[in-house]
Each structure stands twice: as structure tokens, then as C-alpha cells.
Design a protein around this motif. Structure first.
Motif, PDB file in Angstrom:
ATOM      1  N   GLN A 103       1.028  -1.228  -0.043  1.00 12.91           N
ATOM      2  CA  GLN A 103      -0.019   0.091  -0.050  1.00 12.91           C
ATOM      3  C   GLN A 103       0.814   1.266   0.040  1.00 12.91           C
ATOM      4  N   TYR A 120      -4.391   2.549  -1.772  1.00 12.73           N
ATOM      5  CA  TYR A 120      -3.261   3.147  -1.443  1.00 12.73           C
ATOM      6  C   TYR A 120      -3.605   4.505  -0.718  1.00 12.73           C
ATOM      7  N   SER A 157      -5.399   7.615   0.856  1.00  7.21           N
ATOM      8  CA  SER A 157      -6.467   8.391   0.551  1.00  7.21           C
ATOM      9  C   SER A 157      -5.876   9.899   0.121  1.00  7.21           C
ATOM     10  N   PHE A 206      -3.900  10.937  -2.188  1.00  2.16           N
ATOM     11  CA  PHE A 206      -3.621  11.212  -3.614  1.00  2.16           C
ATOM     12  C   PHE A 206      -4.954  11.367  -4.546  1.00  2.16           C
ATOM     13  N   ASN A 235       4.794  10.061  10.432  1.00  2.00           N
ATOM     14  CA  ASN A 235       4.107   8.663  10.098  1.00  2.00           C
ATOM     15  C   ASN A 235       5.380   7.638  10.053  1.00  2.00           C
ATOM     16  N   LEU A 238       8.800   4.387  11.544  1.00  2.00           N
ATOM     17  CA  LEU A 238       8.783   2.911  10.769  1.00  2.00           C
ATOM     18  C   LEU A 238      10.481   2.557  10.433  1.00  2.00           C
ATOM     19  N   GLU A 243      11.863  12.666   2.246  1.00  2.00           N
ATOM     20  CA  GLU A 243      10.843  13.300   2.537  1.00  2.00           C
ATOM     21  C   GLU A 243      11.007  14.682   3.283  1.00  2.00           C
ATOM     22  N   MET A 282      -6.339  13.209   7.801  1.00  2.00           N
ATOM     23  CA  MET A 282      -6.750  11.827   7.591  1.00  2.00           C
ATOM     24  C   MET A 282      -5.675  10.828   7.191  1.00  2.00           C
ATOM     25  N   MET A 283      -4.438  11.079   6.702  1.00  2.00           N
ATOM     26  CA  MET A 283      -3.503  10.220   6.318  1.00  2.00           C
ATOM     27  C   MET A 283      -3.081   9.160   7.266  1.00  2.00           C
ATOM     28  N   GLY A 300      -4.872   7.613   9.108  1.00  2.00           N
ATOM     29  CA  GLY A 300      -5.754   6.526   9.322  1.00  2.00           C
ATOM     30  C   GLY A 300      -6.954   6.791  10.427  1.00  2.00           C
ATOM     31  N   ASN A 331      -6.133  -2.918  12.682  1.00  2.00           N
ATOM     32  CA  ASN A 331      -4.805  -3.496  12.335  1.00  2.00           C
ATOM     33  C   ASN A 331      -3.701  -3.184  13.477  1.00  2.00           C
ATOM     34  N   SER A 332      -4.203  -2.110  14.353  1.00  2.00           N
ATOM     35  CA  SER A 332      -3.329  -1.441  15.175  1.00  2.00           C
ATOM     36  C   SER A 332      -2.625  -2.340  16.407  1.00  2.00           C
ATOM     37  N   LYS A 357       4.322  -0.999  14.035  1.00  2.00           N
ATOM     38  CA  LYS A 357       3.742   0.206  14.254  1.00  2.00           C
ATOM     39  C   LYS A 357       4.444   0.619  15.536  1.00  2.00           C
ATOM     40  N   ASN A 391      -2.531   5.567  15.447  1.00  2.00           N
ATOM     41  CA  ASN A 391      -2.689   6.493  14.646  1.00  2.00           C
ATOM     42  C   ASN A 391      -3.036   7.925  15.009  1.00  2.00           C
TER      43      ASN A 391
HETATM   44  N1  ACO Z   1      -5.514   5.902   2.859  1.00  2.00           N
HETATM   45  C1  ACO Z   1      -6.058   4.749   2.546  1.00  2.00           C
HETATM   46  N2  ACO Z   1      -6.383   3.676   3.245  1.00  2.00           N
HETATM   47  C2  ACO Z   1      -5.874   3.903   4.623  1.00  2.00           C
HETATM   48  C3  ACO Z   1      -5.356   5.022   5.418  1.00  2.00           C
HETATM   49  C4  ACO Z   1      -5.361   6.299   4.384  1.00  2.00           C
HETATM   50  N3  ACO Z   1      -4.978   7.354   5.025  1.00  2.00           N
HETATM   51  N4  ACO Z   1      -5.376   5.004   6.708  1.00  2.00           N
HETATM   52  C5  ACO Z   1      -5.885   3.778   7.013  1.00  2.00           C
HETATM   53  N5  ACO Z   1      -6.199   3.049   5.810  1.00  2.00           N
HETATM   54  C6  ACO Z   1      -6.465   1.599   5.753  1.00  2.00           C
HETATM   55  C7  ACO Z   1      -5.687   0.746   6.384  1.00  2.00           C
HETATM   56  O1  ACO Z   1      -4.894   0.215   4.975  1.00  2.00           O
HETATM   57  C8  ACO Z   1      -6.599  -0.400   6.483  1.00  2.00           C
HETATM   58  O2  ACO Z   1      -7.143  -1.084   5.394  1.00  2.00           O
HETATM   59  P1  ACO Z   1      -6.684  -2.803   5.184  1.00  2.00           P
HETATM   60  O3  ACO Z   1      -7.034  -3.733   6.472  1.00  2.00           O
HETATM   61  O4  ACO Z   1      -7.637  -3.202   3.966  1.00  2.00           O
HETATM   62  O5  ACO Z   1      -5.194  -2.547   4.672  1.00  2.00           O
HETATM   63  C9  ACO Z   1      -7.853   0.153   7.274  1.00  2.00           C
HETATM   64  O6  ACO Z   1      -7.597   1.616   6.548  1.00  2.00           O
HETATM   65  C10 ACO Z   1      -7.644   0.310   8.701  1.00  2.00           C
HETATM   66  O7  ACO Z   1      -6.629   1.061   9.078  1.00  2.00           O
HETATM   67  P2  ACO Z   1      -5.718   0.746  10.535  1.00  2.00           P
HETATM   68  O8  ACO Z   1      -6.355  -0.501  11.081  1.00  2.00           O
HETATM   69  O9  ACO Z   1      -5.273   1.954  11.062  1.00  2.00           O
HETATM   70  O10 ACO Z   1      -4.422   0.205   9.411  1.00  2.00           O
HETATM   71  P3  ACO Z   1      -2.866   0.232   9.434  1.00  2.00           P
HETATM   72  O11 ACO Z   1      -2.502  -0.550  10.972  1.00  2.00           O
HETATM   73  O12 ACO Z   1      -2.212  -0.446   8.377  1.00  2.00           O
HETATM   74  O13 ACO Z   1      -2.443   1.764   9.691  1.00  2.00           O
HETATM   75  C11 ACO Z   1      -1.254   3.308   8.312  1.00  2.00           C
HETATM   76  C12 ACO Z   1      -2.468   2.646   8.690  1.00  2.00           C
HETATM   77  C13 ACO Z   1      -1.039   4.200   9.583  1.00  2.00           C
HETATM   78  C14 ACO Z   1      -1.365   4.207   7.086  1.00  2.00           C
HETATM   79  C15 ACO Z   1      -0.123   2.260   8.149  1.00  2.00           C
HETATM   80  O14 ACO Z   1      -0.520   1.534   7.281  1.00  2.00           O
HETATM   81  C16 ACO Z   1       1.042   2.648   7.662  1.00  2.00           C
HETATM   82  O15 ACO Z   1       1.791   3.533   8.775  1.00  2.00           O
HETATM   83  N6  ACO Z   1       1.628   2.722   6.222  1.00  2.00           N
HETATM   84  C17 ACO Z   1       2.761   3.042   6.063  1.00  2.00           C
HETATM   85  C18 ACO Z   1       2.826   4.555   5.663  1.00  2.00           C
HETATM   86  C19 ACO Z   1       2.002   4.735   4.124  1.00  2.00           C
HETATM   87  O16 ACO Z   1       1.488   3.771   3.607  1.00  2.00           O
HETATM   88  N7  ACO Z   1       1.924   5.930   3.824  1.00  2.00           N
HETATM   89  C20 ACO Z   1       1.263   6.335   2.421  1.00  2.00           C
HETATM   90  C21 ACO Z   1       1.142   7.966   2.403  1.00  2.00           C
HETATM   91  S1  ACO Z   1       2.633   8.956   2.458  1.00  2.00           S
HETATM   92  C22 ACO Z   1       3.320   8.882   1.143  1.00  2.00           C
HETATM   93  O17 ACO Z   1       3.305   8.071   0.142  1.00  2.00           O
HETATM   94  C23 ACO Z   1       4.066  10.517   0.754  1.00  2.00           C
END
Ligand code: ACO
Length: 311
Positions: free
Chosen positions: A39, A106, A108, A110, A134, A138, A157, A195-196, A198, A206-207, A216, A220
Motif C-alpha cells: 500500500q 493506496y 487517501s 492522493f 508517520n 517506521l 521526505e 486523515m492520512m 488512518g 490492524n493497530s 507500528k 494513529n
Molecule cells: N488511506 C487509505 N487507506 C488507509 C488510510 C489512508 N490514509 N489509513 C488507513 N487506511 C486503511 C488501512 O490500510 C486499513 O485497510 P486494510 O486493512 O484493508 O489494509 C484500514 O484503513 C484500517 O486502518 P488501520 O487498521 O489503522 O491500518 P494500519 O494499521 O495499516 O495503519 C497506516 C494505517 C498508519 C496508514 C499504516 O498502514 C502505515 O503506517 N503505512 C505506511 C505509511 C504509508 O503507507 N504512507 C502512505 C502515504 S505517505 C506518502 O506516500 C508520501
């Protein structure tokens, strides 16, 4: 899994050591990592579009060179992350298809449009700012290839965030129309950037597991709080207003108080119904189809190289 393998994994996690690709790991840990890392990779790749939109129209050659470099960095981040996910046993091709078939999530963020130049500033300042909050934790994620990829990504970044801040600062020091344009972009990107992080902690399925596995490190909501702590003084320095009249520091509770986020907007976007979801995916599909000849040529080259090596 036998008990010994599980115990070895548990020990690695408990000792804050790293799990490496060849180590045994629980299937659910592997799946969670593939989900999160893929993702994240998709977000970087889709995230090239909102800014790519401005490369040909950047207001000066210098701005254009900077923006071009930034969008290239995002491609690089996507590729690192796809490589990290591949170490878990999924192919790049599978991940690409999950994305272009509309099955993968992916970020939200974007799925919003970028109608003005000030959006380049607001994305850098707010979106990359949120990404850093965030992603810095990581870098210590328990899975080695992910944590190591995050180190370089976070360095880049932080440059992206500064360039966004500087675009807004320049606009804020300009004409009334430029200041209004900067404020309008901040108004539009502020809530989506929050909202990014989550869903709220009590709605984040998933937390608990990801925290126990040390993927993590903060929840969030904790990260959203940190982000606000970073934004408020920077907004003051810029002279922009954050569009939430309720936002204030609660000294007793030691936390930021704010208007409730409109989670219905977030859920609409996740369901594919945001303002730009369809456009983003269609562009990605078109790019994949347009690149078919490159993949074919590379495969043919590899086949010929292998045949030569055999002879
Ligand atoms: N956009 C889209 N989906 C999201 C978002 C968001 N902003 N936040 C949460 N979700 C989704 C999760 O992917 C999860 O869906 P899934 O179970 O189908 O995969 C669902 O909403 C529930 O959320 P959580 O249980 O809180 O999921 P998770 O523990 O994975 O936490 C988080 C979400 C914080 C985004 C985590 O996955 C993470 O840290 N990811 C890595 C960072 C990342 O992906 N950044 C991308 C944007 S930054 C950039 O690219 C510049």
C-alpha cells in the motif's frame, strides 16, 4: 510452525532485533507486511500524479527542476518499497495488478485535485509533513528491509517538506492574490492530511497486532497529535490559518483539541468515490499499457543474454 521457530521469532521481536527475509515468520506477520508495504509503495507511485500535473507549468526553471527531482524521488521510494515487499514472497507483477485492478488500497490523500501552484506548497508542507511523522518511527520497524528503506525515504521526505514550506513562504510574502492562493491550498489540504494517519485508534483494526509486532510504534491518533504539534508553530511562521477554529492545546490533558474529522469523507475515498480516484487509477492503467513494449524488450533481452551464457 514448530514451537522453536515461533520462540525464535518472539525473541527477535522482544529484543528489538530485526526479522530478515530468510527468518521464519508467522504467516499473519508476512501478510500484514505485504499489505502495508505494498500500500505504501502504491501510494508513492500514485502520489507522483498530483504533482506531476504541475511539472510543465512550474513558475520558473528552478521550480521546475526541483519539482521534477521530487517526483522522481517518489518513483524511487515506490521502487524501494516494492523491492522490500518482494522479499516477502509477492511479485512486482502481482502487486501492480492488485493496484490497476482496483483491489489494492493506496493513501487517501492522493485522490484530491491540484488546481493551483500553491497546491505544490501545501502538499510538500502538509502531506509530506504528515508522511514524515508517520514514517520516522517506521525506520525502526521490526522487518529489516522495510525499516532500512524508510531511512533514506525519510531523508528525502524531509527535503520535500522544506521545499513545500518554502513555496508557501514565498507566496505568503507576495501579493494579496498569492497569499489568498496559499491560504486556499492550506484550507483544502489540511483535513485530508490529518486523515492520512488512518482511522481513530478505536476504529483501527490492524493497530494492536502491528504494534505487538513492532511494525507500528505509535498509534494513529498519537501520530496525528505529534503532527499538530509540528504544524501549529510552522503555520504561525508562515502566516497561514489552520482551518479549524476549535484547534487548541489542552494544558490539563496535554493534547490538542480539535473539531471531529469528517470520517465519512475518508470512507468515501477508501470506497473509490473520492474526487480523483477514477482519474488516478486510469492514468496508472494507461501508463502500464504504454509500458508493455519496455517490459517485452527487457524480457527478450534477458532471454537472449541467458541463451548467450548457455552457449
Ligand atoms: N488511506 C487509505 N487507506 C488507509 C488510510 C489512508 N490514509 N489509513 C488507513 N487506511 C486503511 C488501512 O490500510 C486499513 O485497510 P486494510 O486493512 O484493508 O489494509 C484500514 O484503513 C484500517 O486502518 P488501520 O487498521 O489503522 O491500518 P494500519 O494499521 O495499516 O495503519 C497506516 C494505517 C498508519 C496508514 C499504516 O498502514 C502505515 O503506517 N503505512 C505506511 C505509511 C504509508 O503507507 N504512507 C502512505 C502515504 S505517505 C506518502 O506516500 C508520501
Amino acid at each position: 510452525a514448530d514451537a522453536e521457530q515461533q520462540a525464535h521469532f518472539d525473541d527477535l521481536i522482544a529484543a528489538d532485533s530485526r526479522v530478515e527475509p530468510r527468518d521464519w515468520m508467522p504467516e499473519a506477520y508476512r501478510k500484514t507486511l505485504i499489505r502495508q508495504i505494498s500500500q505504501h509503495a502504491h501510494s508513492e507511485i500514485i502520489g507522483m500524479q498530483p504533482e506531476g500535473n504541475w511539472i510543465t507549468r512550474a513558475p520558473s526553471l528552478k521550480r521546475k527542476a526541483i519539482l521534477l527531482a521530487k517526483v522522481q524521488d517518489e518513483a524511487g521510494h515506490g521502487l524501494y518499497l516494492y523491492s522490500a515487499a518482494q522479499t516477502l514472497g509477492i511479485t512486482r507483477d502481482e502487486m501492480t495488478h492488485q493496484l490497476i485492478d482496483g483491489k489494492a488500497k493506496y493513501s487517501s490523500i492522493f485522490n484530491y485535485p491540484t488546481p493551483t501552484w500553491a497546491d505544490m506548497g501545501a502538499i510538500g508542507w502538509l502531506v509530506d509533513g504528515a508522511a514524515i511523522c508517520n514514517q520516522v518511527p517506521l525506520c525502526r520497524a521490526s522487518y529489516g528491509p522495510y525499516g532500512r528503506a524508510m531511512v533514506r525515504i525519510c531523508k528525502e521526505e524531509s527535503f520535500h517538506q522544506r521545499q513545500g514550506f518554502e513555496i508557501l513562504l514565498t507566496l505568503m510574502q507576495g501579493t494579496d492574490a498569492q497569499r489568498a492562493m496559499a491560504q486556499d491550498a492550506v484550507d483544502r489540504w489540511y483535513w485530508p492530511s490529518l486523515m492520512m494517519f488512518g482511522p481513530p485508534d478505536d476504529a483501527s483494526p490492524n493497530s494492536a497486532r502491528s504494534t505487538a509486532w513492532k511494525i507500528k510504534r505509535f498509534s494513529n491518533d498519537e501520530l496525528r497529535q505529534r503532527f499538530l504539534g509540528m504544524l501549529v508553530p510552522q503555520a504561525e511562521a508562515l502566516g497561514v490559518t489552520l482551518p479549524d477554529p476549535e484547534l487548541h492545546w489542552d494544558e490539563d490533558a496535554q493534547r490538542w483539541r480539535m473539531t471531529e474529522i469528517d470520517w465519512s469523507e475518508f470512507h468515501e475515498i477508501l470506497a473509490g468515490r473520492g474526487p480523483m480516484n477514477a482519474v488516478r487509477l486510469q492514468n496508472r492503467r494507461d501508463a502500464h499499457e504504454d509500458g508493455a513494449w519496455v517490459r517485452e524488450a527487457a524480457a527478450e533481452y534477458a532471454r537472449k543474454q541467458a541463451a548467450t551464457a548457455e552457449n
